[in-house]
Scaffold this active site. Structure first.
Site, mmCIF file in Angstrom:
data_model
loop_
_atom_site.group_PDB
_atom_site.id
_atom_site.type_symbol
_atom_site.label_atom_id
_atom_site.label_comp_id
_atom_site.label_asym_id
_atom_site.label_seq_id
_atom_site.Cartn_x
_atom_site.Cartn_y
_atom_site.Cartn_z
ATOM 1 C CD GLU A 145 -2.556 -1.316 5.990
ATOM 2 O OE1 GLU A 145 -2.578 -2.263 6.787
ATOM 3 O OE2 GLU A 145 -2.111 -0.191 6.314
ATOM 4 C CD GLU A 146 -1.196 2.735 7.611
ATOM 5 O OE1 GLU A 146 -1.796 2.278 8.602
ATOM 6 O OE2 GLU A 146 -0.016 2.457 7.351
ATOM 7 C CG ASP A 150 3.187 1.097 7.558
ATOM 8 O OD1 ASP A 150 2.760 0.368 6.650
ATOM 9 O OD2 ASP A 150 2.474 1.445 8.526
ATOM 10 C CG ASP A 181 1.900 -3.320 5.391
ATOM 11 O OD1 ASP A 181 2.641 -2.398 5.749
ATOM 12 O OD2 ASP A 181 0.671 -3.271 5.514
ATOM 13 C CG ASP A 208 -2.939 3.934 2.631
ATOM 14 O OD1 ASP A 208 -2.412 2.896 2.171
ATOM 15 O OD2 ASP A 208 -3.743 3.913 3.586
ATOM 16 C CG HIS A 263 1.169 2.898 12.593
ATOM 17 N ND1 HIS A 263 -0.081 2.387 12.791
ATOM 18 C CD2 HIS A 263 1.550 2.468 11.369
ATOM 19 C CE1 HIS A 263 -0.431 1.658 11.736
ATOM 20 N NE2 HIS A 263 0.544 1.697 10.863
ATOM 21 C CG HIS A 293 -0.332 0.130 2.535
ATOM 22 N ND1 HIS A 293 -0.099 1.349 3.138
ATOM 23 C CD2 HIS A 293 0.130 -0.813 3.400
ATOM 24 C CE1 HIS A 293 0.469 1.148 4.334
ATOM 25 N NE2 HIS A 293 0.629 -0.154 4.516
#
Length: 478
Positions: A173-174, A139, A201, A108, A449, A106
């Site tokens: 995804e997030e 990520d 991921d 995003d 994150h 991903h």
């Protein structure tokens, strides 16, 4: 050059190309990190869509056939409609003799602002002491690009592609991969000739040793509600059954001080540990002290590496997250909250059936509540349930990845599971019925994150080599 003596002349040529072109590969990552493709905040949605177009162009430049599939829009809680970013379905190579590997990633990212405590501008890739800092670096823009760089290396050296490639790249995804599951279900044709699915991921378990991930826990979220309307503690305190007191008793009955879940039957379907698995746990590199330092935790419930990892991956856990409706501001307010909702979740492991887990939870809470003879209303619900995922680590896919890692990093990877929930791995495995593997290239301290997210130059470049070597290993199996 990390290539060991066992690697072929072809691998040496590939690895040399990657070493020589590493600054270009870092420039590519810099360009992608600049795009604020935050899928969580509505005002940045157009940036996510722009990011999807950039990724599509990049694949097209490799010679891939790219389909940007429109998913329509979704409604925000305030009622406004927002377009969903398209999903990329790409393919490159159609040689019947070759296996077909599908890569999922991903592009995003999680929200990020300099004032959140970043040392650098989160959207400007910055290299400090061999680390590339920036939102999305690990990520998941770095790993997606590492895979593309590996394919590009074959193209640049005019080598025959050892495998056929398919790509599924998304931009939500997030924010929960909105629209992806439906698209996968409708794209059975796209997957009909796919042999293997690779997801990159997640992260290594330590900062030094590569891993391959073959499972993750599920997550079932519960809410338990008691009571009706606010009352004054002077007027009613001492003469009524207080909803908050009921709720605290209910929450307290769920888990004991050693972390063991107190719901009868909850462990019944957890598979017994096999000897083969036990051996895997012994060899895993995992430093308890490093893990404490990384997380700021003073003391764990268990003192050995094996017990910690078993309780993170292999056994279910229960966490209490909050109480809605309770008075939580500073200061004192003598109210008896009328309706309180407790929230908790159970990370469940393979063979645990969500509907049975729900029955066990409801049965247990109703039993505890009945003993209190309270006139309050009890309501238990399960608003969310994600299933666990487990793959067969003896599958040829894992063997090929292990050999590639050994060639590039000079050691065998650890085979690990993930304590958190990886819905996409489960989704791909269930819908396509193909072998799924997670092949991370980021290290444990990448901060995926949080503030100061990074991927090291070493992991990004050696990860590119590992993917390139993996293509060769997969083709050798066929």
């Amino acid at each position: 050059v990390m290539a060991s003596s066992s690697s072929s002349a072809l691998e040496t040529e590939i690895f040399q190309y990657i070493d020589v072109h590493q600054s270009e590969f870092i420039e590519n990552l810099k360009e992608w990190v600049t795009v604020q493709s935050d899928s969580v905040q509505p005002h940045l949605r157009k940036e996510v869509i722009r990011m999807m177009e950039l990724a599509a162009n990049r694949l097209a430049a490799l010679g891939a056939t790219v389909n940007l599939v429109n998913l329509g829009s979704h409604q925000l809680p305030d009622g406004q409609d927002l377009p969903l970013p398209p999903v990329i379905l790409g393919e490159l190579g159609k040689n019947q003799q070759n296996p077909t590997v599908c890569f999922y990633g991903h592009v995003d990212v999680q929200p990020a602002k300099k004032e959140d405590g970043w040392k650098t501008d989160p959207y400007m890739l910055t290299e400090i002491n061999g680390n590339l800092y920036g939102r999305g670096a690990t990520d998941n823009k770095g790993p997606v690009l590492a895979w593309i760089n590996a394919v590009e290396t074959y193209r640049a050296l005019e080598l025959a592609l050892p495998v056929n490639f398919k790509f599924v790249i998304e931009g939500m995804e997030e924010a929960g991969s909105l629209g992806l599951e439906k698209l996968l279900e409708e794209s059975q044709g796209f997957f009909s000739d796919v042999d293997y699915i690779v997801i990159s991921d997640n992260l290594w378990l330590s900062n030094k040793k590569p891993v391959l991930t073959y499972g993750s826990r599920g997550n079932a979220c519960f809410s338990v509600e008691c009571g009706d309307k606010d009352l004054h503690s002077g007027t009613f305190g001492g003469i009524i059954h207080e909803p908050m007191t009921d709720l605290i008793a209910l929450l307290d009955s769920l888990v004991d001080p050693t972390g063991r879940i107190q719901i009868p039957g909850i462990y019944d379907s957890v598979a017994a540990l096999t000897e083969e698995e036990k051996k895997l746990y012994e060899s895993i590199e995992f430093d308890l002290e490093e893990h404490k330092n990384n997380s700021g935790v003073k003391k764990f419930l268990y003192s050995t590496k094996e017990e910690i990892l078993l309780h993170l991956w292999r056994y279910p856990s229960l966490s209490i997250h909050g109480i809605e409706g309770a008075f939580h501001e500073p200061g004192i307010k003598t109210v008896i909250p009328a309706k309180v909702i407790g929230k908790f979740s159970i990370r469940q492991v393979p063979h645990m059936d969500l509907s049975i887990v729900k029955q066990q939870v409801v049965g247990h809470l109703e039993g505890v509540f009945a003993k209190r003879n309270s006139p309050n209303r009890l309501k238990v619900s399960m608003p969310l349930g994600a299933k666990p995922w487990l793959a067969d680590f003896n599958n040829p896919l894992y063997k090929a990845a292990r050999r590639a890692i050994k060639t590039v990093f000079g050691e065998d990877p650890d085979f690990i599971q993930d304590g958190s929930t990886i819905p996409v791995a489960r989704m791909f495995q269930t819908i396509t019925q193909k072998s799924v593997m997670m092949f991370p290239i980021g290290a444990a301290d990448d901060g995926e994150h949080s503030q100061n997210e990074k991927i090291s130059r070493y992991n990004y470049i050696e990860g590119t080599k590992a993917f390139a070597a993996f293509f060769l290993e997969i083709s050798k199996l066929h």
